[in-house]
Scaffold this motif. Structure first.
Motif, PDB file in Angstrom:
ATOM      1  N   HIS A  26      27.388   2.853  41.424  1.00 22.30           N
ATOM      2  CA  HIS A  26      25.930   2.818  41.250  1.00 22.30           C
ATOM      3  C   HIS A  26      25.329   4.193  41.521  1.00 22.30           C
ATOM      4  CE1 HIS A  26      21.802   0.857  42.265  1.00 22.30           C
ATOM      5  NE2 HIS A  26      21.827   1.316  41.038  1.00 22.30           N
ATOM      6  N   LEU A  27      25.815   4.895  42.545  1.00 21.80           N
ATOM      7  CA  LEU A  27      25.305   6.234  42.843  1.00 21.80           C
ATOM      8  C   LEU A  27      25.585   7.216  41.706  1.00 21.80           C
ATOM      9  CD1 LEU A  27      26.259   6.536  46.617  1.00 21.80           C
ATOM     10  CD2 LEU A  27      23.957   6.365  45.658  1.00 21.80           C
ATOM     11  N   LEU A  28      26.680   7.026  40.990  1.00 19.37           N
ATOM     12  CA  LEU A  28      27.029   7.910  39.878  1.00 19.37           C
ATOM     13  C   LEU A  28      26.272   7.589  38.598  1.00 19.37           C
ATOM     14  CD1 LEU A  28      30.878   8.083  40.457  1.00 19.37           C
ATOM     15  CD2 LEU A  28      29.178   9.862  40.953  1.00 19.37           C
ATOM     16  N   SER A  29      25.632   6.440  38.551  1.00 13.51           N
ATOM     17  CA  SER A  29      24.932   5.979  37.349  1.00 13.51           C
ATOM     18  C   SER A  29      23.591   6.710  37.173  1.00 13.51           C
ATOM     19  CB  SER A  29      24.673   4.470  37.456  1.00 13.51           C
ATOM     20  OG  SER A  29      23.565   4.217  38.318  1.00 13.51           O
ATOM     21  N   PRO A  30      22.945   6.509  36.028  1.00 11.31           N
ATOM     22  CA  PRO A  30      21.622   7.116  35.808  1.00 11.31           C
ATOM     23  C   PRO A  30      20.560   6.667  36.821  1.00 11.31           C
ATOM     24  CG  PRO A  30      22.580   6.505  33.706  1.00 11.31           C
ATOM     25  CD  PRO A  30      23.485   5.927  34.785  1.00 11.31           C
ATOM     26  N   ASP A  31      20.785   5.583  37.559  1.00 10.52           N
ATOM     27  CA  ASP A  31      19.831   5.168  38.594  1.00 10.52           C
ATOM     28  C   ASP A  31      19.718   6.213  39.709  1.00 10.52           C
ATOM     29  OD1 ASP A  31      19.164   2.752  37.424  1.00 10.52           O
ATOM     30  OD2 ASP A  31      20.492   1.553  38.705  1.00 10.52           O
ATOM     31  N   PHE A  32      20.806   6.953  39.945  1.00  7.20           N
ATOM     32  CA  PHE A  32      20.817   7.942  41.030  1.00  7.20           C
ATOM     33  C   PHE A  32      21.227   9.313  40.499  1.00  7.20           C
ATOM     34  CE2 PHE A  32      21.011   4.046  43.560  1.00  7.20           C
ATOM     35  CZ  PHE A  32      20.073   4.330  44.536  1.00  7.20           C
ATOM     36  N   PHE A  33      22.479   9.721  40.705  1.00  5.64           N
ATOM     37  CA  PHE A  33      22.921  11.077  40.393  1.00  5.64           C
ATOM     38  C   PHE A  33      23.101  11.356  38.907  1.00  5.64           C
ATOM     39  CE2 PHE A  33      24.325  10.749  44.836  1.00  5.64           C
ATOM     40  CZ  PHE A  33      23.784  11.917  45.343  1.00  5.64           C
ATOM     41  N   ASP A  34      23.334  10.323  38.100  1.00  2.00           N
ATOM     42  CA  ASP A  34      23.615  10.501  36.675  1.00  2.00           C
ATOM     43  C   ASP A  34      24.696  11.568  36.486  1.00  2.00           C
ATOM     44  OD1 ASP A  34      23.582  10.340  33.939  1.00  2.00           O
ATOM     45  OD2 ASP A  34      21.518  11.045  33.694  1.00  2.00           O
TER      46      ASP A  34
END
Length: 183
Positions: free
Chosen positions: A70-78
């Motif tokens: 989730h952190l790597l997703s566009p919601d966070f770090f993208d």
């Protein structure tokens, strides 16, 4: 003409860590496992140091694979769009013996903003193989929303799932690059 010494981060003996509040009352810790950086100095006490640093975004780990994804997703770090986090110092000033203020530009999620970090020069020694090592402890904090990391989820009891303040904790060991001069 001044001689500058280059020091590089020893990743095997360094940690790049962070904490953020979860559900308003506990902290979740994480770190980056792939990073590099250097310091350039005119003396071994780091009084005049200039620093550069980068971390590979998708090397983040919090001990929970679903959270990491989730952190790597566009919601966070993208991470697919922004594969690196970087820092370049703009100042390093002595506050007290062995204590410094490190200022510089943090580039995260495609946004560069200035940050100020507390830095402690914790020592200088030779390792068993003859390398000169220097230790630095760096702490600081910033608001993740200032870098466009805005995702959150409201809680039924009030508040939000993820805190806005990110606390940094870096334990860095640098290796002096003997005989290397940039000037």
């Amino acid at each position: 003409m001044s001689t500058k010494t280059t020091w590089v981060i020893d990743p095997a003996h360094s940690q790049i860590g962070f904490k953020v509040k979860h559900m308003m009352f506990t902290s979740i810790s994480g770190n980056f496992t792939q990073f590099d950086g250097a310091a350039e100095t005119e003396s071994d006490n780091f009084d005049d140091a200039k620093f550069s640093f980068k971390a590979i975004t998708d090397s983040i780990t919090t001990g929970n694979k679903d959270r990491d994804n989730h952190l790597l997703s566009p919601d966070f770090f993208d991470a697919a769009t922004f594969p690196e986090i970087s820092f370049t110092s703009t100042g390093f000033s002595n506050v007290f013996e062995g204590e410094f203020k490190l200022t510089g530009d943090l580039t995260l999620h495609g946004i560069s903003k200035p940050v100020e970090l507390n830095t402690e020069f914790v020592g200088l020694a030779k390792d068993p193989w003859g390398n000169t090592k220097a230790g630095l402890s760096i702490t600081g904090k910033f608001n993740r929303k200032d870098w466009g990391l805005n995702w959150n989820s409201p809680l039924e009891t009030g508040g939000v799932l993820v805190g806005e303040e990110i606390k940094l904790n870096f334990e860095l060991q640098f290796i002096k690059q003997e005989g290397i001069s940039n000037y």
